[in-house]
Design a protein around this motif. Structure first.
Motif, mmCIF file in Angstrom:
data_model
loop_
_atom_site.group_PDB
_atom_site.id
_atom_site.type_symbol
_atom_site.label_atom_id
_atom_site.label_comp_id
_atom_site.label_asym_id
_atom_site.label_seq_id
_atom_site.Cartn_x
_atom_site.Cartn_y
_atom_site.Cartn_z
ATOM 1 N N SER A 30 0.807 -1.265 -0.079
ATOM 2 C CA SER A 30 -0.193 -0.008 0.002
ATOM 3 C C SER A 30 0.783 1.171 -0.043
ATOM 4 C CB SER A 30 -0.799 -0.050 1.098
ATOM 5 O OG SER A 30 -0.231 -0.018 2.349
ATOM 6 N N ASN A 31 2.274 1.034 0.285
ATOM 7 C CA ASN A 31 3.110 2.342 0.469
ATOM 8 C C ASN A 31 4.126 2.326 -0.787
ATOM 9 O OD1 ASN A 31 4.587 0.395 1.495
ATOM 10 N ND2 ASN A 31 5.001 1.247 3.285
ATOM 11 N N SER A 32 3.599 1.479 -1.642
ATOM 12 C CA SER A 32 4.651 1.339 -2.917
ATOM 13 C C SER A 32 3.872 1.688 -4.045
ATOM 14 C CB SER A 32 5.207 -0.218 -2.962
ATOM 15 O OG SER A 32 5.946 -0.473 -1.675
ATOM 16 N N ALA A 33 4.597 2.264 -5.283
ATOM 17 C CA ALA A 33 4.078 2.366 -6.405
ATOM 18 C C ALA A 33 4.035 1.029 -6.907
ATOM 19 C CB ALA A 33 5.010 3.400 -7.178
ATOM 20 N N MET A 34 3.155 0.727 -7.947
ATOM 21 C CA MET A 34 3.224 -0.415 -8.698
ATOM 22 C C MET A 34 3.056 0.066 -10.027
ATOM 23 S SD MET A 34 2.781 -2.785 -6.124
ATOM 24 C CE MET A 34 2.048 -4.479 -7.166
ATOM 25 N N VAL A 48 4.319 0.562 -19.302
ATOM 26 C CA VAL A 48 2.731 0.723 -19.752
ATOM 27 C C VAL A 48 1.980 1.741 -18.870
ATOM 28 C CG1 VAL A 48 0.537 -0.716 -20.197
ATOM 29 C CG2 VAL A 48 2.962 -1.689 -20.653
ATOM 30 N N ALA A 49 1.719 1.332 -17.563
ATOM 31 C CA ALA A 49 1.037 2.075 -16.592
ATOM 32 C C ALA A 49 1.855 1.955 -15.078
ATOM 33 C CB ALA A 49 -0.450 1.843 -16.546
ATOM 34 N N SER A 50 1.484 2.942 -14.185
ATOM 35 C CA SER A 50 1.901 2.785 -12.864
ATOM 36 C C SER A 50 0.732 3.599 -12.234
ATOM 37 C CB SER A 50 3.210 3.263 -12.804
ATOM 38 O OG SER A 50 3.473 4.694 -13.055
ATOM 39 N N ASP A 51 1.091 3.477 -10.787
ATOM 40 C CA ASP A 51 0.569 4.346 -9.892
ATOM 41 C C ASP A 51 1.365 4.718 -8.742
ATOM 42 O OD1 ASP A 51 -1.473 1.907 -8.109
ATOM 43 O OD2 ASP A 51 0.432 2.327 -8.138
ATOM 44 N N THR A 52 1.063 5.518 -7.808
ATOM 45 C CA THR A 52 1.444 5.982 -6.853
ATOM 46 C C THR A 52 1.149 5.341 -5.444
ATOM 47 O OG1 THR A 52 0.053 7.872 -6.076
ATOM 48 C CG2 THR A 52 2.219 8.121 -7.682
ATOM 49 N N LEU A 53 1.688 5.387 -4.416
ATOM 50 C CA LEU A 53 1.358 4.538 -3.065
ATOM 51 C C LEU A 53 -0.352 4.986 -2.686
ATOM 52 C CD1 LEU A 53 1.025 6.853 -0.504
ATOM 53 C CD2 LEU A 53 3.570 6.875 -0.997
ATOM 54 N N LEU A 54 -0.820 3.880 -2.420
ATOM 55 C CA LEU A 54 -2.248 3.804 -2.252
ATOM 56 C C LEU A 54 -3.160 4.103 -3.402
ATOM 57 C CD1 LEU A 54 -2.610 6.058 0.947
ATOM 58 C CD2 LEU A 54 -2.351 3.939 0.998
ATOM 59 N N GLY A 55 -2.453 4.190 -4.791
ATOM 60 C CA GLY A 55 -3.025 4.359 -5.995
ATOM 61 C C GLY A 55 -3.833 5.673 -6.083
ATOM 62 N N ARG A 100 10.121 -0.171 -4.278
ATOM 63 C CA ARG A 100 10.507 0.144 -2.821
ATOM 64 C C ARG A 100 9.815 0.993 -2.221
ATOM 65 N NH1 ARG A 100 15.394 -2.285 -2.031
ATOM 66 N NH2 ARG A 100 16.804 -2.089 -3.956
ATOM 67 N N PRO A 101 9.265 0.946 -0.963
ATOM 68 C CA PRO A 101 8.182 1.988 -0.658
ATOM 69 C C PRO A 101 8.882 3.422 -0.579
ATOM 70 C CG PRO A 101 8.913 0.111 0.977
ATOM 71 C CD PRO A 101 9.697 -0.082 -0.003
ATOM 72 N N PHE A 102 7.887 4.372 -0.919
ATOM 73 C CA PHE A 102 8.125 5.778 -1.294
ATOM 74 C C PHE A 102 9.082 6.014 -2.146
ATOM 75 C CE2 PHE A 102 5.322 6.036 2.365
ATOM 76 C CZ PHE A 102 5.658 5.216 3.261
ATOM 77 N N THR A 103 9.347 4.995 -3.092
ATOM 78 C CA THR A 103 10.351 5.390 -4.251
ATOM 79 C C THR A 103 9.423 5.023 -5.468
ATOM 80 O OG1 THR A 103 11.405 3.328 -4.467
ATOM 81 C CG2 THR A 103 12.325 4.963 -2.608
ATOM 82 N N ARG A 104 10.224 5.196 -6.451
ATOM 83 C CA ARG A 104 9.628 4.631 -7.820
ATOM 84 C C ARG A 104 10.854 3.832 -8.463
ATOM 85 N NH1 ARG A 104 5.265 6.426 -9.217
ATOM 86 N NH2 ARG A 104 5.169 6.001 -11.563
#
Length: 119
Positions: A30-34, A48-55, A100-104
């Motif tokens: 939840s605290n990571s970008a996916m 292709v696509a990404s989000d930030t922490l918590l989306g 990694r948490p809070f990074t890209r």
């Protein structure tokens, strides 16, 4: 041990839709970008696509903008990629990744799932 497992790939005709899923285990994301990336035969892997922490914020490659949607369910530790109006050029192996948490800095990768779009 962190694991990302993609599913939902397959063969679809042009104009069709698929939804990819990526189930994460080993820690909370939840605290990571996916993100989702893809690699077509003979080509380099591309974003292709990404989000930030918590989306909270999403990003898309120009080639998929308006057709693909990234989303996540943090209660299930799962991220999705809804793909609509698929084109033959979307054919590739699609990979899920977690930063990694809070990074890209994407350091965790799934094994990939094949998407094939026929014309």
């Amino acid at each position: 041990q962190v694991q990302l497992v993609e599913s939902g790939g397959g063969l679809v005709q042009a104009g069709g839709s698929l939804r990819l899923s990526c189930a994460a285990s080993g820690r909370t994301f939840s605290n990571s970008a996916m993100g989702w990336f893809r690699q077509a035969p003979g080509k380099e892997r591309e974003f292709v696509a990404s989000d930030t922490l918590l989306g909270l914020t999403t990003y898309y490659a120009d080639s998929v903008k308006g057709r693909f949607t990234i989303s996540r369910d943090n209660t299930k530790n799962t991220v999705y990629l809804q793909m609509n109006n698929l084109k033959p050029e979307d054919t590739a192996v699609y990979y899920c990744a977690a930063a990694r948490p809070f990074t890209r800095d994407y350091v965790y990768w799934g094994q990939g799932t094949q998407v094939t779009v026929s014309s």
